[in-house]
Write a protein that holds these residues in place. Structure first.
Motif, PDB file in Angstrom:
ATOM      1  N   PRO A 125       0.967  -1.259  -0.141  1.00 45.18           N
ATOM      2  CA  PRO A 125       0.051  -0.125  -0.018  1.00 45.18           C
ATOM      3  C   PRO A 125       0.927   1.297   0.052  1.00 45.18           C
ATOM      4  O   PRO A 125       1.766   1.231   0.801  1.00 45.18           O
ATOM      5  CB  PRO A 125      -0.840  -0.295   1.337  1.00 45.18           C
ATOM      6  CG  PRO A 125      -0.412  -1.321   1.875  1.00 45.18           C
ATOM      7  CD  PRO A 125       0.831  -1.997   1.235  1.00 45.18           C
ATOM      8  N   LEU A 126       0.571   2.107  -0.628  1.00 36.86           N
ATOM      9  CA  LEU A 126       1.340   3.561  -1.087  1.00 36.86           C
ATOM     10  C   LEU A 126       1.110   4.619  -0.183  1.00 36.86           C
ATOM     11  O   LEU A 126       1.681   5.787  -0.274  1.00 36.86           O
ATOM     12  CB  LEU A 126       1.492   3.756  -2.519  1.00 36.86           C
ATOM     13  CG  LEU A 126       2.109   2.895  -3.497  1.00 36.86           C
ATOM     14  CD1 LEU A 126       1.773   3.113  -4.799  1.00 36.86           C
ATOM     15  CD2 LEU A 126       3.317   2.204  -3.132  1.00 36.86           C
ATOM     16  N   GLN A 127      -0.124   4.476   0.557  1.00 38.13           N
ATOM     17  CA  GLN A 127      -0.621   5.619   1.389  1.00 38.13           C
ATOM     18  C   GLN A 127       0.485   6.386   2.117  1.00 38.13           C
ATOM     19  O   GLN A 127       0.456   7.492   2.599  1.00 38.13           O
ATOM     20  CB  GLN A 127      -1.775   5.231   2.411  1.00 38.13           C
ATOM     21  CG  GLN A 127      -3.055   4.945   1.653  1.00 38.13           C
ATOM     22  CD  GLN A 127      -3.152   3.339   1.127  1.00 38.13           C
ATOM     23  OE1 GLN A 127      -2.020   2.831   1.217  1.00 38.13           O
ATOM     24  NE2 GLN A 127      -4.212   3.099   0.582  1.00 38.13           N
ATOM     25  N   ASP A 128       1.310   5.558   2.891  1.00 33.26           N
ATOM     26  CA  ASP A 128       2.217   5.920   3.912  1.00 33.26           C
ATOM     27  C   ASP A 128       3.366   6.603   3.506  1.00 33.26           C
ATOM     28  O   ASP A 128       4.444   7.059   3.973  1.00 33.26           O
ATOM     29  CB  ASP A 128       2.623   4.872   4.996  1.00 33.26           C
ATOM     30  CG  ASP A 128       1.346   4.343   5.588  1.00 33.26           C
ATOM     31  OD1 ASP A 128       0.444   5.179   5.780  1.00 33.26           O
ATOM     32  OD2 ASP A 128       1.515   3.160   6.102  1.00 33.26           O
ATOM     33  N   ASP A 184       6.215   9.063   1.089  1.00 34.13           N
ATOM     34  CA  ASP A 184       6.379  10.449   0.790  1.00 34.13           C
ATOM     35  C   ASP A 184       7.044  10.658  -0.577  1.00 34.13           C
ATOM     36  O   ASP A 184       6.518  11.337  -1.385  1.00 34.13           O
ATOM     37  CB  ASP A 184       7.391  11.226   1.799  1.00 34.13           C
ATOM     38  CG  ASP A 184       6.791  11.262   3.332  1.00 34.13           C
ATOM     39  OD1 ASP A 184       5.821  11.910   3.642  1.00 34.13           O
ATOM     40  OD2 ASP A 184       7.385  10.340   4.026  1.00 34.13           O
ATOM     41  N   LYS A 206      -2.483   2.711  -9.514  1.00 36.56           N
ATOM     42  CA  LYS A 206      -2.344   2.217  -8.054  1.00 36.56           C
ATOM     43  C   LYS A 206      -1.677   3.657  -7.393  1.00 36.56           C
ATOM     44  O   LYS A 206      -2.208   4.028  -6.273  1.00 36.56           O
ATOM     45  CB  LYS A 206      -1.118   1.315  -8.032  1.00 36.56           C
ATOM     46  CG  LYS A 206      -0.676   0.911  -6.641  1.00 36.56           C
ATOM     47  CD  LYS A 206       0.006  -0.563  -6.511  1.00 36.56           C
ATOM     48  CE  LYS A 206       0.604  -0.537  -5.299  1.00 36.56           C
ATOM     49  NZ  LYS A 206      -0.500  -1.051  -4.124  1.00 36.56           N
ATOM     50  N   SER A 256      -4.306   6.265  -7.012  1.00 37.26           N
ATOM     51  CA  SER A 256      -5.506   6.122  -5.978  1.00 37.26           C
ATOM     52  C   SER A 256      -4.946   5.838  -4.670  1.00 37.26           C
ATOM     53  O   SER A 256      -5.820   6.367  -3.485  1.00 37.26           O
ATOM     54  CB  SER A 256      -6.436   4.758  -6.569  1.00 37.26           C
ATOM     55  OG  SER A 256      -5.554   3.663  -6.127  1.00 37.26           O
ATOM     56  N   GLU A 257      -3.560   5.621  -4.568  1.00 32.79           N
ATOM     57  CA  GLU A 257      -3.139   5.344  -2.777  1.00 32.79           C
ATOM     58  C   GLU A 257      -2.391   6.322  -2.401  1.00 32.79           C
ATOM     59  O   GLU A 257      -2.230   6.629  -1.267  1.00 32.79           O
ATOM     60  CB  GLU A 257      -2.430   4.062  -3.056  1.00 32.79           C
ATOM     61  CG  GLU A 257      -3.079   2.981  -3.297  1.00 32.79           C
ATOM     62  CD  GLU A 257      -2.575   1.294  -3.355  1.00 32.79           C
ATOM     63  OE1 GLU A 257      -1.357   1.490  -3.051  1.00 32.79           O
ATOM     64  OE2 GLU A 257      -2.947   0.468  -3.981  1.00 32.79           O
ATOM     65  N   MET A 258      -1.472   7.195  -3.259  1.00 32.64           N
ATOM     66  CA  MET A 258      -0.371   8.049  -2.711  1.00 32.64           C
ATOM     67  C   MET A 258      -1.308   9.360  -2.093  1.00 32.64           C
ATOM     68  O   MET A 258      -2.303   9.811  -2.777  1.00 32.64           O
ATOM     69  CB  MET A 258       0.540   8.456  -3.784  1.00 32.64           C
ATOM     70  CG  MET A 258       1.268   7.237  -4.134  1.00 32.64           C
ATOM     71  SD  MET A 258       2.884   7.417  -5.008  1.00 32.64           S
ATOM     72  CE  MET A 258       3.703   8.197  -3.831  1.00 32.64           C
ATOM     73  N   ARG A 259      -0.782  10.014  -0.981  1.00 32.77           N
ATOM     74  CA  ARG A 259      -1.556  11.273  -0.585  1.00 32.77           C
ATOM     75  C   ARG A 259      -0.945  12.490  -1.219  1.00 32.77           C
ATOM     76  O   ARG A 259      -0.031  12.513  -2.124  1.00 32.77           O
ATOM     77  CB  ARG A 259      -0.615  11.634   0.816  1.00 32.77           C
ATOM     78  CG  ARG A 259      -1.454  10.620   1.974  1.00 32.77           C
ATOM     79  CD  ARG A 259      -0.671  11.034   3.335  1.00 32.77           C
ATOM     80  NE  ARG A 259       0.708  10.202   3.437  1.00 32.77           N
ATOM     81  CZ  ARG A 259       1.742  10.996   3.294  1.00 32.77           C
ATOM     82  NH1 ARG A 259       1.757  12.154   3.165  1.00 32.77           N
ATOM     83  NH2 ARG A 259       2.884  10.372   3.604  1.00 32.77           N
ATOM     84  N   SER A 290       2.762  13.964  -1.989  1.00 35.41           N
ATOM     85  CA  SER A 290       3.634  13.024  -2.086  1.00 35.41           C
ATOM     86  C   SER A 290       4.418  13.059  -3.500  1.00 35.41           C
ATOM     87  O   SER A 290       3.851  13.606  -4.591  1.00 35.41           O
ATOM     88  CB  SER A 290       3.160  11.577  -1.644  1.00 35.41           C
ATOM     89  OG  SER A 290       2.151  11.285  -2.672  1.00 35.41           O
TER      90      SER A 290
END
Ligand SMILES: C[S@@+](CC[C@H](N)C(=O)[O-])C[C@H]1O[C@@H](n2cnc3c(N)ncnc32)[C@H](O)[C@@H]1O
Length: 251
Positions: A187-190, A192, A209, A212-215, A218
């Motif tokens: 998962p790439l949410q966390d 930077d 991906k 949809s996942e990166m903040r 970032s």
């Protein structure tokens, strides 16, 4: 970027299917009474599998592979080579390249210049988190970990031997973790910054991906492979093969 022919299966599986179908076809022909000299069977296998590859519109070099493989196999049988040569060669290739076979991503390394320019893209945020998606032998991660002791770095690699080398290489650095597995399960949410040096093949899916996942805020960095239809915000030429560059997208 040239348009890519959409195939439901990766070319490797199609190529193996061509050889298998050609073999089964010739087996049926032999059963039905066809008689050929040994080299005739090899030539028939080469021709039939290449014709199937052509029908499936496999790229030209796969056709060459189809033509050469049965002839090389026939030649090697006349050489009386010990069995372990084939098993050893297959295992070595699988250990180094196996993880990237279906995703069509081989192993090659970012140059020193690319690693240094990648380091220049790290945000100053203390404790930042970075992931190398397909970390290969761990060169970029080891470099970033040395420069930024405060950063927390993750490398994910699907081929066993490169993963082991990356793990050993980063062992002295307490801020790096190396994981054996697929980049699609990270998962790439966390993070930077997410960095990838892959091939044209996975880029559309990887971009979806990342999107949809990166903040927001970032960074996504691709070494040399573009995202079709999505111009990067920044392009940084790097030393290496012609056209090598880092492309940066601010998410
Ligand atoms: C071109 S190398 C890049 C190595 C390193 N990141 C660098 O910049 O030097 C790409 C690596 O991605 C790995 N790879 C391919 N598909 C993968 C996947 N689905 N999950 C994880 N790693 C993958 C390959 O095994 C290969 O080692």
């Amino acid at each position: 970027m040239p348009s890519r022919t959409h195939r439901p299966w990766p070319p490797l599986l199609l190529a193996v299917a061509c050889q298998a179908l050609a073999f089964l076809g010739l087996l049926a022909a032999a059963w039905a009474g066809l008689r050929l000299p040994p080299w005739g069977w090899l030539v028939a296998q080469a021709g039939l599998s290449a014709a199937l590859g052509l029908a499936w519109r496999l790229p030209g070099w796969w056709l060459l592979w189809h033509l050469l493989l049965p002839l090389a196999a026939g030649w090697s049988l006349t050489r009386d080579l010990p069995g372990w040569v084939f098993g050893g060669a297959f295992s070595a290739l699988a250990l180094v390249y196996g993880g990237g076979l279906l995703s069509r991503v081989p192993l090659y390394n970012a140059s020193r210049d690319a690693r240094e320019k990648l380091a220049g893209l790290l945000p100053g945020t203390p404790g930042l988190r970075v992931v190398d998606l397909g970390c290969g032998l761990g060169g970029p991660l080891a470099h970033l970990a040395r420069l930024r002791a405060d950063a927390r770095l993750l490398g994910v690699e699907s081929s066993l031997l490169p993963c082991l080398v990356a793990w050993l290489r980063c062992l002295p650095r307490r801020n790096v973790r190396i994981r054996l597995g697929s980049l699609w399960s990270v998962p790439l949410q966390d993070f930077d910054l997410a960095y990838a040096f892959l091939s044209p093949e996975p880029m559309p899916r990887l971009w979806a991906k990342a999107r949809s996942e990166m903040r927001p805020g970032s960074r996504f960095v691709s070494h040399s492979f573009e995202v079709p239809g999505e111009p990067p915000g920044q392009v940084i030429p790097v030393a290496g093969r012609p056209g090598a560059r880092l492309m940066v997208w601010e998410m």
